[in-house]
Design a protein around this motif. Structure first.
Motif, PDB file in Angstrom:
ATOM      1  N   ASP A 143       0.817  -1.216   0.000  1.00 14.56           N
ATOM      2  CA  ASP A 143       0.000   0.000   0.000  1.00 14.56           C
ATOM      3  C   ASP A 143       0.854   1.271   0.000  1.00 14.56           C
ATOM      4  OD1 ASP A 143      -2.644  -0.296  -0.328  1.00 14.56           O
ATOM      5  OD2 ASP A 143      -3.140   0.675   1.608  1.00 14.56           O
ATOM      6  N   ARG A 182      -6.362 -12.002  -7.399  1.00 19.36           N
ATOM      7  CA  ARG A 182      -7.162 -10.779  -7.195  1.00 19.36           C
ATOM      8  C   ARG A 182      -6.307  -9.642  -6.660  1.00 19.36           C
ATOM      9  NH1 ARG A 182     -11.994 -13.701  -4.056  1.00 19.36           N
ATOM     10  NH2 ARG A 182     -10.099 -14.633  -3.212  1.00 19.36           N
ATOM     11  N   LYS A 183      -5.217  -9.990  -5.934  1.00 22.45           N
ATOM     12  CA  LYS A 183      -4.296  -8.936  -5.470  1.00 22.45           C
ATOM     13  C   LYS A 183      -3.607  -8.301  -6.665  1.00 22.45           C
ATOM     14  CE  LYS A 183      -3.110 -10.755  -0.962  1.00 22.45           C
ATOM     15  NZ  LYS A 183      -2.146 -11.578  -0.223  1.00 22.45           N
ATOM     16  N   LEU A 185      -4.767  -8.139  -9.682  1.00 22.31           N
ATOM     17  CA  LEU A 185      -5.756  -7.332 -10.408  1.00 22.31           C
ATOM     18  C   LEU A 185      -5.879  -5.947  -9.775  1.00 22.31           C
ATOM     19  CD1 LEU A 185      -8.010  -6.947 -12.485  1.00 22.31           C
ATOM     20  CD2 LEU A 185      -9.593  -8.037 -10.874  1.00 22.31           C
ATOM     21  N   THR A 186      -6.032  -5.913  -8.448  1.00 23.89           N
ATOM     22  CA  THR A 186      -6.190  -4.621  -7.765  1.00 23.89           C
ATOM     23  C   THR A 186      -4.970  -3.733  -7.997  1.00 23.89           C
ATOM     24  OG1 THR A 186      -7.398  -5.793  -6.063  1.00 23.89           O
ATOM     25  CG2 THR A 186      -6.675  -3.583  -5.503  1.00 23.89           C
ATOM     26  N   ILE A 187      -3.778  -4.308  -7.881  1.00 22.16           N
ATOM     27  CA  ILE A 187      -2.559  -3.501  -8.040  1.00 22.16           C
ATOM     28  C   ILE A 187      -2.423  -3.017  -9.481  1.00 22.16           C
ATOM     29  CG2 ILE A 187      -0.025  -3.583  -7.982  1.00 22.16           C
ATOM     30  CD1 ILE A 187      -0.310  -5.654  -5.679  1.00 22.16           C
ATOM     31  N   GLN A 189      -4.757  -2.514 -11.650  1.00 24.27           N
ATOM     32  CA  GLN A 189      -5.750  -1.456 -11.903  1.00 24.27           C
ATOM     33  C   GLN A 189      -5.296  -0.125 -11.311  1.00 24.27           C
ATOM     34  OE1 GLN A 189      -9.191  -3.682 -10.404  1.00 24.27           O
ATOM     35  NE2 GLN A 189     -10.113  -3.536 -12.445  1.00 24.27           N
ATOM     36  N   ARG A 190      -4.705  -0.196 -10.115  1.00 20.97           N
ATOM     37  CA  ARG A 190      -4.236   1.062  -9.511  1.00 20.97           C
ATOM     38  C   ARG A 190      -3.084   1.669 -10.310  1.00 20.97           C
ATOM     39  NH1 ARG A 190      -3.844   1.097  -3.055  1.00 20.97           N
ATOM     40  NH2 ARG A 190      -3.138   3.236  -3.500  1.00 20.97           N
ATOM     41  N   GLU A 223     -11.185  -7.476 -16.800  1.00 22.33           N
ATOM     42  CA  GLU A 223     -11.248  -6.078 -16.321  1.00 22.33           C
ATOM     43  C   GLU A 223     -10.286  -5.141 -17.046  1.00 22.33           C
ATOM     44  OE1 GLU A 223     -13.443  -5.327 -14.018  1.00 22.33           O
ATOM     45  OE2 GLU A 223     -14.013  -7.396 -13.563  1.00 22.33           O
TER      46      GLU A 223
END
Ligand code: HMG
Ligand code: MG
Length: 327
Positions: A143, A182-183, A185-187, A189-190, A223
């Protein structure tokens, strides 16, 4: 981290459905874009620091082979990666022909200032999908790393510098084992939302297998558009080409590679280099997929890389030589 067996594959519902849907070689591209990482990913992992003139020789050989996107060094802390402590000097002396995009890893705004002074047109920010690898690699939580990238990426854009992103340990972490896609994917996307033009997905320890690749990419491509993703496959267990083939079938057109298989990650013990560029190009050309690269010259670059680091390198085609692709 368990490797799914053939038996598992046939008995697990999700995997059986995937197997039935696979229709090989129907969606291959006419052309792919290669992103060469050997001067950075390769030389960062050498036990001895390669002299500057030899690094320049390597970059020249890669350019002569037709590679047009090359990651030449890192603007990281010289205490962490002493092998690339000459990054600023390298950029001063490197030959920059028109049409060749040179890039460097850049972990923070300090690195960005160095990239600006070096007049690079592109940088790459990087972090891991697993906390432990990220902390060992850049000394921050995932983060906090992402938050700090905001300034680096916007500062790069203000200076007209393109930014690529890497997510490491997507196929597994040397410290934590399996990593939830999924981790990633989130990273990813960010990173894209912050303005990275592309995110390269790293199999840092070279643990991936084709069905796993299919599962990971199925999740991400639901996505993220295909052109926003690249593959960065280390070949520790010999599965990189198989994983890349799955990626090609699923629409990926951007592939990282390292001449002669040079490299690894200093914070992923035992990891081998990226897929060898000449092995990848041999496979692609043999399948009628253009790369813009001259394979014979790439083989010469592979041999030059062995001389430069003073040891045999694992790439296969520079060792075996070419045969007629029509045979
Ligand atoms: P830190 O110690 O937490 O940083 O390191 P800090 O901000 O506290 O600064 C400490 C010192 O480092 C200071 O100097 C800073 O000036 C200096 P001091 O006051 O002690 O003399 N410093 C810098 N110096 C030069 N350039 C900089 C820079 N930043 C700080 N940019 C840091 C944090 C990120 C800097 C450190 O952890 C680091 O450099 N890590 C490098 C990790 C690395 O390069 N790993 C290998 C590449 S990643 C990889 O291979 C994976 C990939 O290929 C994809 C895949 O395979 O999956 C991309
Ligand atoms: Mg790597």
């Amino acid at each position: 981290m368990g490797v799914p067996s053939f038996r598992d594959g046939l008995t697990r519902h999700g995997v059986r459905r995937t197997l039935c849907r696979v229709s090989l070689f129907e969606q291959l591209p006419d052309r792919v874009s290669l992103y060469e990482v050997s001067p950075r990913d390769g030389l960062q992992n050498e036990r001895l620091t390669v002299p500057l003139r030899e690094k320049l020789r390597l970059v020249d050989a890669l350019v002569a082979a037709g590679l047009r996107r090359i990651e030449i060094t890192s603007f990281v802390s010289p205490k962490w990666i002493p092998q690339l402590a000459d990054a600023d000097d390298l950029c001063k002396h490197v030959f920059r022909p028109r049409g060749v995009a040179l890039s460097a890893l850049c972990p923070n705004v300090h690195g960005l200032e160095r990239a600006k002074a070096a007049h690079l047109e592109e940088i790459a920010v990087f972090l891991s999908a697993s906390e432990t690898h990220n902390r060992k690699n850049v000394n921050k939580t995932v983060d906090n790393t992402l938050s700090a990238f905001a300034d680096t990426i916007s500062g790069a854009h203000d200076a007209g510098i393109r930014v690529r992103g890497y997510v490491s340990t997507v196929w597994g972490c040397p410290y934590e084992g399996d990593v939830d896609p999924r981790k990633t994917l989130t990273i990813a996307q960010r990173l894209l939302a912050m303005g990275c033009y592309q995110v390269s997905l790293g199999d840092t320890i070279g643990a991936g297998t084709p069905l796993q690749t299919k599962r990971i990419l199925t999740l991400l491509l639901a996505e993220i558009p295909t052109e926003k993703l690249a593959l960065h496959m280390h070949d520790t267990r010999g599965t990189a080409l198989a994983n890349i083939l799955v990626g090609l079938e699923m629409g990926i057109r951007d592939l990282d590679a390292s001449i002669a298989g040079l490299g690894g990650c200093p914070y992923a013990p035992g990891a081998a280099g990226n897929v060898a560029t000449e092995d990848l190009v041999y496979m692609l050309h043999g399948m009628g997929i253009e790369t813009g690269v001259d394979l014979e010259r790439l083989v010469e670059a592979g041999r030059a890389a062995e001389v430069i680091v003073g040891r045999p390198l694992p790439g296969k085609v520079h060792n075996s030589g070419l045969r007629s692709l029509r045979a």
